[in-house]
Design an enzyme around this catalytic site. Sequence first.
Site, PDB file in Angstrom:
ATOM      1  N   LEU A   1    -101.926  59.431  20.658  1.00  9.14           N
ATOM      2  CA  LEU A   1    -102.338  60.792  20.366  1.00  9.14           C
ATOM      3  C   LEU A   1    -103.387  60.813  19.260  1.00  9.14           C
ATOM      4  O   LEU A   1    -103.504  59.845  18.495  1.00  9.14           O
ATOM      5  CB  LEU A   1    -101.117  61.625  19.947  1.00  9.14           C
ATOM      6  CG  LEU A   1    -100.100  61.931  21.050  1.00  9.14           C
ATOM      7  CD1 LEU A   1     -98.788  62.422  20.447  1.00  9.14           C
ATOM      8  CD2 LEU A   1    -100.671  62.962  22.038  1.00  9.14           C
TER       9      LEU A   1
ATOM     10  N   THR B   1    -109.364  55.500  15.608  1.00 11.78           N
ATOM     11  CA  THR B   1    -110.784  55.308  15.291  1.00 11.78           C
ATOM     12  C   THR B   1    -110.955  54.531  14.003  1.00 11.78           C
ATOM     13  O   THR B   1    -111.803  53.625  13.910  1.00 11.78           O
ATOM     14  CB  THR B   1    -111.491  56.670  15.204  1.00 11.78           C
ATOM     15  OG1 THR B   1    -111.392  57.327  16.474  1.00 11.78           O
ATOM     16  CG2 THR B   1    -112.966  56.506  14.846  1.00 11.78           C
TER      17      THR B   1
ATOM     18  N   ASP C   1    -112.318  53.307  22.737  1.00 14.31           N
ATOM     19  CA  ASP C   1    -111.573  54.138  21.789  1.00 14.31           C
ATOM     20  C   ASP C   1    -111.370  55.536  22.366  1.00 14.31           C
ATOM     21  O   ASP C   1    -112.203  56.426  22.209  1.00 14.31           O
ATOM     22  CB  ASP C   1    -112.326  54.208  20.456  1.00 14.31           C
ATOM     23  CG  ASP C   1    -111.556  54.962  19.386  1.00 14.31           C
ATOM     24  OD1 ASP C   1    -110.347  55.188  19.587  1.00 14.31           O
ATOM     25  OD2 ASP C   1    -112.161  55.317  18.358  1.00 14.31           O
TER      26      ASP C   1
ATOM     27  N   ASN D   1    -103.942  62.507   7.679  1.00 12.77           N
ATOM     28  CA  ASN D   1    -105.074  62.016   8.458  1.00 12.77           C
ATOM     29  C   ASN D   1    -105.904  63.169   8.997  1.00 12.77           C
ATOM     30  O   ASN D   1    -107.138  63.117   9.020  1.00 12.77           O
ATOM     31  CB  ASN D   1    -104.581  61.130   9.610  1.00 12.77           C
ATOM     32  CG  ASN D   1    -105.698  60.313  10.218  1.00 12.77           C
ATOM     33  OD1 ASN D   1    -106.680  59.983   9.561  1.00 12.77           O
ATOM     34  ND2 ASN D   1    -105.568  59.994  11.492  1.00 12.77           N
TER      35      ASN D   1
ATOM     36  N   ARG E   1    -105.129  70.893  19.744  1.00 18.98           N
ATOM     37  CA  ARG E   1    -105.498  69.821  20.675  1.00 18.98           C
ATOM     38  C   ARG E   1    -104.316  68.875  20.904  1.00 18.98           C
ATOM     39  O   ARG E   1    -103.999  68.500  22.038  1.00 18.98           O
ATOM     40  CB  ARG E   1    -106.666  69.004  20.118  1.00 18.98           C
ATOM     41  CG  ARG E   1    -108.004  69.673  20.143  1.00 18.98           C
ATOM     42  CD  ARG E   1    -109.058  68.648  19.726  1.00 18.98           C
ATOM     43  NE  ARG E   1    -110.367  69.261  19.577  1.00 18.98           N
ATOM     44  CZ  ARG E   1    -111.471  68.587  19.276  1.00 18.98           C
ATOM     45  NH1 ARG E   1    -111.412  67.280  19.093  1.00 18.98           N
ATOM     46  NH2 ARG E   1    -112.628  69.207  19.166  1.00 18.98           N
TER      47      ARG E   1
ATOM     48  N   ARG F   1    -120.548  44.585 -11.897  1.00 16.93           N
ATOM     49  CA  ARG F   1    -120.935  43.261 -12.355  1.00 16.93           C
ATOM     50  C   ARG F   1    -120.245  42.925 -13.674  1.00 16.93           C
ATOM     51  O   ARG F   1    -119.986  43.808 -14.499  1.00 16.93           O
ATOM     52  CB  ARG F   1    -122.453  43.238 -12.538  1.00 16.93           C
ATOM     53  CG  ARG F   1    -123.049  41.875 -12.781  1.00 16.93           C
ATOM     54  CD  ARG F   1    -124.560  41.992 -12.741  1.00 16.93           C
ATOM     55  NE  ARG F   1    -125.222  40.796 -13.235  1.00 16.93           N
ATOM     56  CZ  ARG F   1    -126.532  40.697 -13.375  1.00 16.93           C
ATOM     57  NH1 ARG F   1    -127.307  41.732 -13.054  1.00 16.93           N
ATOM     58  NH2 ARG F   1    -127.080  39.581 -13.824  1.00 16.93           N
TER      59      ARG F   1
ATOM     60  N   GLU G   1    -122.686  38.691  -9.887  1.00 16.63           N
ATOM     61  CA  GLU G   1    -123.520  39.363  -8.897  1.00 16.63           C
ATOM     62  C   GLU G   1    -123.495  38.663  -7.551  1.00 16.63           C
ATOM     63  O   GLU G   1    -123.502  39.311  -6.497  1.00 16.63           O
ATOM     64  CB  GLU G   1    -124.957  39.445  -9.420  1.00 16.63           C
ATOM     65  CG  GLU G   1    -125.852  40.391  -8.653  1.00 16.63           C
ATOM     66  CD  GLU G   1    -127.195  40.590  -9.333  1.00 16.63           C
ATOM     67  OE1 GLU G   1    -127.721  41.708  -9.274  1.00 16.63           O
ATOM     68  OE2 GLU G   1    -127.718  39.622  -9.928  1.00 16.63           O
TER      69      GLU G   1
ATOM     70  N   LEU H   1    -120.426  39.842  -5.667  1.00 12.20           N
ATOM     71  CA  LEU H   1    -120.563  41.245  -5.261  1.00 12.20           C
ATOM     72  C   LEU H   1    -121.491  41.372  -4.058  1.00 12.20           C
ATOM     73  O   LEU H   1    -121.264  42.214  -3.176  1.00 12.20           O
ATOM     74  CB  LEU H   1    -121.092  42.082  -6.419  1.00 12.20           C
ATOM     75  CG  LEU H   1    -120.228  42.137  -7.687  1.00 12.20           C
ATOM     76  CD1 LEU H   1    -120.842  43.106  -8.694  1.00 12.20           C
ATOM     77  CD2 LEU H   1    -118.800  42.538  -7.372  1.00 12.20           C
ATOM     78  N   ARG H   2    -122.530  40.564  -4.009  1.00 18.34           N
ATOM     79  CA  ARG H   2    -123.451  40.607  -2.865  1.00 18.34           C
ATOM     80  C   ARG H   2    -122.719  40.309  -1.563  1.00 18.34           C
ATOM     81  O   ARG H   2    -122.928  40.979  -0.552  1.00 18.34           O
ATOM     82  CB  ARG H   2    -124.578  39.590  -3.073  1.00 18.34           C
ATOM     83  CG  ARG H   2    -125.586  39.999  -4.129  1.00 18.34           C
ATOM     84  CD  ARG H   2    -126.469  38.829  -4.546  1.00 18.34           C
ATOM     85  NE  ARG H   2    -127.515  39.265  -5.475  1.00 18.34           N
ATOM     86  CZ  ARG H   2    -128.190  38.455  -6.267  1.00 18.34           C
ATOM     87  NH1 ARG H   2    -127.918  37.155  -6.265  1.00 18.34           N
ATOM     88  NH2 ARG H   2    -129.118  38.932  -7.074  1.00 18.34           N
TER      89      ARG H   2
END
Length: 439
Positions: free
Chosen positions: A26, A32, A108, A147, A173, A232, A387, A390-391
């Site tokens: 449902l 999704t 989906d 949700n 719905r 950072r 850094e 993080l990249r």
Amino acid sequence: MGAKLYKTHTGQLFHAGSIVIINVGLPARGKTHGSRSLIRYMNWLGVKSKSFHMGQYRRRLYGPDLSTDYFDLGNSSMTEIRNKAEESCIEDVVEYLTRGGGQLAIFDASNLRAARRREIYDKFQARQIRPLFVEYICENEAIVEENIRKVKITSPDYVTMDPDQAVRDFKGRIARMEPYYETIEDSDLSYIKLYNVGEHIVVNNIRGYLQSRVVFYLMNLHISDRTIYLARSGESSNEGSYKADAPLSEDGHKYARNLHDAILRRVKERNEDSLAKTGVDMSKRTLKVWTSTHVKSYQTAEYFIKYDNFAVRRRMLLKGLNPGVCENLSLSEVKEKFPGEYQAYLRDPYHHRYSRAESYHDVSVRLEPVILELEREHDDLLIIAPESVLRCIYAYFAPQGLPDSLIPTLAFPRSIFVELTPTAYGCKERRIGISPSDE
């Protein structure tokens, strides 16, 4: 989604052939959101994957203002309209998996009726595409309500509608569809049943490594609203050295305090905004902090311990890229000292590895357990790391198509932090300035 962990000349991994995941359940059960998360992870692994959302085909064919009778499966006058949208979506899935180079696709849609599911199953089997059903079952009404309020009223169907009216319409719905919902009971099918989005899971007739990998990922899945902050590490007293592992400089300590204040201001702002827009109170949510084991990373997080008693966890896997023989060298110095290596780096900056060093690809492979734990984490999370790390984390959440070669160039200046919010309709990004503290 940026760089892939693994690549082959054919684009196919694990000798698994083509797989289509057919969602069942449902609305507002997390289909999704779960699909987008799984696609992000599979593409990152190197499995070329794509999700095909039935709502997009419905809106493309009939617009967003279609009669609510469309969602009443007992209304025979709408059968042809529904089937046309479904067939259009299924045709695109087949095209993607047979001629488009894809290996995994997700259909989906709600797929509530057993007889219709069997028809769809036969269509894919006839094209040598292996179907795997994933049923999202939610018995917790609080999860469904949250949700709807956080996700569904922001969908393209409701962008111009009052939030309370959108909630009532969406619940209408669901009420129209619910009488026709038949859970999966066919023991010959390959299927996964997710209860309350990860509370427990049932698997049946799972075959092959790739299907097993899907099960493994879905065991870590949830749809809880959470935010990931990337910041950072502060400046150290020996910034150019990897091996020295120096403590924060004076400027580094100022940055740490400013970062602490900026993060808490943003968390408060988001909580107030959520309460005003959706009625959902997020003020009770916890903020967790992960840092690398570098001294400067952990010291950057110390204000969160000192003033807020937040849990701060040091992670060895979040250590920065090891520069090897390029320790303490600028790019111009690397070019002069190792001209051949430097040219190889320019040709492939993501995969190139200097002597005794790591490549960015090596860092991404090292981060796979962290990525899975990120997906499993329900609370807000601040990651303080070099850094280079993080990249690679950012590249995982980035939109599909980010070239490998750009990852080493991504900038995370100490004047900002990055806010990432994974949602059912993508990952929202915001860069927020770090202003000096008043103290």
